[in-house]
Design a protein around this motif. Structure first.
Motif, mmCIF file in Angstrom:
data_model
loop_
_atom_site.group_PDB
_atom_site.id
_atom_site.type_symbol
_atom_site.label_atom_id
_atom_site.label_comp_id
_atom_site.label_asym_id
_atom_site.label_seq_id
_atom_site.Cartn_x
_atom_site.Cartn_y
_atom_site.Cartn_z
ATOM 1 N N UNK A 267 -54.041 43.929 82.457
ATOM 2 C CA UNK A 267 -52.916 45.041 83.422
ATOM 3 C C UNK A 267 -53.784 46.197 84.012
ATOM 4 N N UNK A 268 -55.204 46.243 83.537
ATOM 5 C CA UNK A 268 -55.881 47.120 84.445
ATOM 6 C C UNK A 268 -56.492 46.662 85.743
ATOM 7 N N UNK A 269 -56.530 45.278 85.500
ATOM 8 C CA UNK A 269 -56.741 44.450 87.219
ATOM 9 C C UNK A 269 -55.733 44.418 87.958
ATOM 10 N N UNK A 270 -54.569 44.341 87.499
ATOM 11 C CA UNK A 270 -53.249 44.320 88.004
ATOM 12 C C UNK A 270 -53.008 45.509 88.714
ATOM 13 N N UNK A 271 -53.073 46.594 87.921
ATOM 14 C CA UNK A 271 -52.966 48.115 88.543
ATOM 15 C C UNK A 271 -54.094 48.443 89.605
ATOM 16 N N UNK A 272 -55.409 47.929 89.491
ATOM 17 C CA UNK A 272 -56.140 48.074 90.540
ATOM 18 C C UNK A 272 -56.027 47.391 91.843
ATOM 19 N N UNK A 273 -55.240 46.515 91.790
ATOM 20 C CA UNK A 273 -54.963 45.841 93.161
ATOM 21 C C UNK A 273 -53.710 46.609 93.671
ATOM 22 N N UNK A 274 -53.024 47.252 92.789
ATOM 23 C CA UNK A 274 -51.880 48.369 93.516
ATOM 24 C C UNK A 274 -52.422 49.443 93.931
ATOM 25 N N UNK A 275 -53.522 49.928 93.399
ATOM 26 C CA UNK A 275 -54.177 51.126 93.561
ATOM 27 C C UNK A 275 -54.760 51.095 94.841
ATOM 28 N N UNK A 276 -55.605 49.813 95.239
ATOM 29 C CA UNK A 276 -56.271 49.453 96.454
ATOM 30 C C UNK A 276 -55.248 49.451 97.603
ATOM 31 N N UNK A 293 -63.608 59.517 91.215
ATOM 32 C CA UNK A 293 -64.918 58.615 91.523
ATOM 33 C C UNK A 293 -64.197 57.032 91.194
ATOM 34 N N UNK A 294 -64.355 56.094 92.245
ATOM 35 C CA UNK A 294 -63.621 54.961 92.297
ATOM 36 C C UNK A 294 -64.370 54.263 91.339
ATOM 37 N N UNK A 295 -65.434 54.352 91.086
ATOM 38 C CA UNK A 295 -66.351 53.092 90.283
ATOM 39 C C UNK A 295 -66.522 53.675 88.896
ATOM 40 N N UNK A 296 -65.891 54.799 88.449
ATOM 41 C CA UNK A 296 -65.878 55.251 87.025
ATOM 42 C C UNK A 296 -64.417 55.811 86.852
ATOM 43 N N UNK A 297 -63.488 55.369 86.943
ATOM 44 C CA UNK A 297 -61.954 55.700 86.589
ATOM 45 C C UNK A 297 -61.321 54.507 86.208
ATOM 46 N N UNK A 298 -60.155 55.044 85.632
ATOM 47 C CA UNK A 298 -59.087 53.901 85.262
ATOM 48 C C UNK A 298 -58.285 53.718 86.504
ATOM 49 N N UNK A 299 -57.672 52.422 86.473
ATOM 50 C CA UNK A 299 -57.011 51.879 87.663
ATOM 51 C C UNK A 299 -55.482 52.442 87.922
ATOM 52 N N UNK A 300 -54.945 53.393 86.580
ATOM 53 C CA UNK A 300 -53.828 53.880 86.797
ATOM 54 C C UNK A 300 -53.519 55.056 87.803
ATOM 55 N N UNK A 301 -54.567 55.628 88.172
ATOM 56 C CA UNK A 301 -54.198 56.970 89.084
ATOM 57 C C UNK A 301 -54.885 56.762 90.238
ATOM 58 N N UNK A 302 -54.572 57.621 91.196
ATOM 59 C CA UNK A 302 -55.243 57.683 92.613
ATOM 60 C C UNK A 302 -54.635 58.940 93.087
ATOM 61 N N UNK A 354 -52.527 67.850 98.108
ATOM 62 C CA UNK A 354 -53.202 66.639 97.131
ATOM 63 C C UNK A 354 -51.681 65.941 96.320
ATOM 64 N N UNK A 355 -51.830 64.663 96.486
ATOM 65 C CA UNK A 355 -50.816 63.799 95.587
ATOM 66 C C UNK A 355 -51.334 63.079 94.719
ATOM 67 N N UNK A 356 -50.836 63.151 93.210
ATOM 68 C CA UNK A 356 -51.322 62.171 92.313
ATOM 69 C C UNK A 356 -50.432 61.143 92.285
ATOM 70 N N UNK A 357 -50.768 59.898 92.466
ATOM 71 C CA UNK A 357 -49.828 58.765 92.203
ATOM 72 C C UNK A 357 -50.445 58.266 91.088
ATOM 73 N N UNK A 358 -49.745 57.671 90.005
ATOM 74 C CA UNK A 358 -49.892 57.060 88.742
ATOM 75 C C UNK A 358 -49.194 56.108 88.813
ATOM 76 N N UNK A 359 -49.642 54.632 88.285
ATOM 77 C CA UNK A 359 -49.141 53.567 88.248
ATOM 78 C C UNK A 359 -48.681 53.114 86.795
#
Length: 388
Positions: A267-276, A293-302, A354-359
């Protein structure tokens, strides 16, 4: 009007239908409606069995044992119980607390209260732009009278991950209590409380597709200590938290945490694709700055700040078509820039844009495509109106 696209999973998640069904069975006369504390008859015993199974399911997700789980009304209460319960009981050992400037308000407000009671709090400043709290900054803040370190595992606004393992080792080496707010980490990151040297850990059900109004506090039983209860009246939950247990909510949380063990990594991999996909689409469309920090974060938030002239037009368009947040849900009723974004060095203007998107589970590629398509249309038509 078409329903908004839901991109505010960091604020709350919908309860899975199967969990709703299980919860309902704990409410009716033909179900397990009894009081779990009523051990003298079958109704109470059946309810207690449900509560204890849920306790085990929550414990399993974080690598704990069931007797280390204390039920609360949510992560906010868990945070209060952890901070106030430890400091009240062990103030004779020291009155210095270490936390950070970007914690949840449940931590910051609890620390502010403790300051009025004579405690000294060090609020660590995160690294600029990324929001990372380094182990080195924690090490430098430790004093002989430090009694407690409290840091979140995943930041609720920008999604950055704290190096809990290294900080846990520091706390253990210095014999300091270590509390972790994991409300936004459970179900997103693997957690093993004993490997991470965590003494207390706060959890919430409604961030993991469970019901609102129920949470838990993990208390490390491999370390001999007690926390001072903050709610009195019956000595429930090993004397830590009195009150009749809400069986239906507890069952819901247990089931949610059991489900969370499945497909965590995929699920983290799927959400990472949506985040990108969303980041790349917005980056082509307008000027944005990543908060985090894109390299030290969960995929759920942008979390993004919009920096282009007339960015308010796109921000308003986003809020028209999608349910998003301008900050933490705990601050949604208050005006002003996010304390997290200000702490990482954003100007008030940039933080306010700022806007927080969360998937989450129900976010699809079609959702992202639809949002980007709509914003492109708004952008193209806005250029004609504003600049001609």
């Amino acid at each position: 009007m078409k329903q908004q696209i839901y991109l505010d999973y960091a604020a709350t998640t919908p309860v899975y239908p199967e969990i709703i069904e299980i919860m309902a069975q704990s409410l009716s006369f033909t179900g397990t409606f009894g009081n779990p504390a009523s051990s003298g008859h079958s109704f109470g015993k059946q309810a207690k069995q449900q509560v204890e199974q849920a306790r085990q399911d929550v414990a399993t997700l974080i690598g704990a044992t069931s007797d280390e789980i204390i039920w609360t009304s949510g992560a906010t209460e868990s945070n209060n119980l952890a901070l106030k319960g430890v400091t009240e009981r062990y103030s004779h050992l020291g009155k210095h607390i270490i936390t950070s400037q970007i914690e949840h308000k449940a931590i910051l407000d609890s620390c502010a209260k403790l300051e009025t009671l004579g405690f000294d709090v060090t609020y660590l400043k995160p690294e600029p732009n990324t929001g990372i709290i380094t182990p080195e900054s924690v090490q430098n803040a430790i004093r002989p009278d430090t009694i407690l370190i409290s840091l979140m595992m995943v930041n609720n606004e920008i999604g950055t991950i704290t190096d809990i393992k290294s900080i846990g080792s520091l706390a253990k080496q210095n014999n300091i209590f270590f509390h972790v707010d994991a409300a936004q980490a459970a179900g997103k990151l693997p957690i093993d409380v004993h490997t991470l040297n965590i003494d207390l850990l706060s959890l919430s059900a409604h961030k993991v597709y469970g019901p609102k109004g129920i949470g838990a506090l993990y208390v490390n039983h491999q370390k001999t200590f007690e926390i001072e209860p903050q709610i009195h009246g019956g000595g429930h939950e090993q004397g830590c938290r009195s009150g009749t247990l809400a069986t239906h909510q507890i069952v819901g949380m247990g089931e949610a945490f059991k489900i969370a063990r499945v497909n965590l990594e995929t699920e983290q991999k799927r959400l990472k694709r949506l985040q990108h996909k969303l980041f790349d689409g917005l980056n082509r469309l307008t000027e944005i700055v990543l908060n985090g920090e894109p390299n030290q974060s969960v995929s759920n938030y942008l979390n993004l700040s919009f920096t282009e002239d007339h960015s308010f037009i796109l921000i308003n368009a986003i809020k028209t078509i999608a349910a998003v947040s301008s900050g933490s849900a705990c601050n949604s009723g208050k005006a002003g820039a996010s304390h997290v974004l200000l702490a990482i060095g954003r100007t008030e203007h940039t933080a306010n844009n700022a806007i927080r998107f969360s998937f989450g589970k129900y976010t699809t590629e079609d959702d992202i495509d639809h949002l980007l398509h709509y914003l492109k249309y708004v952008k193209e038509n806005t250029n004609v109106i504003v600049f001609n």
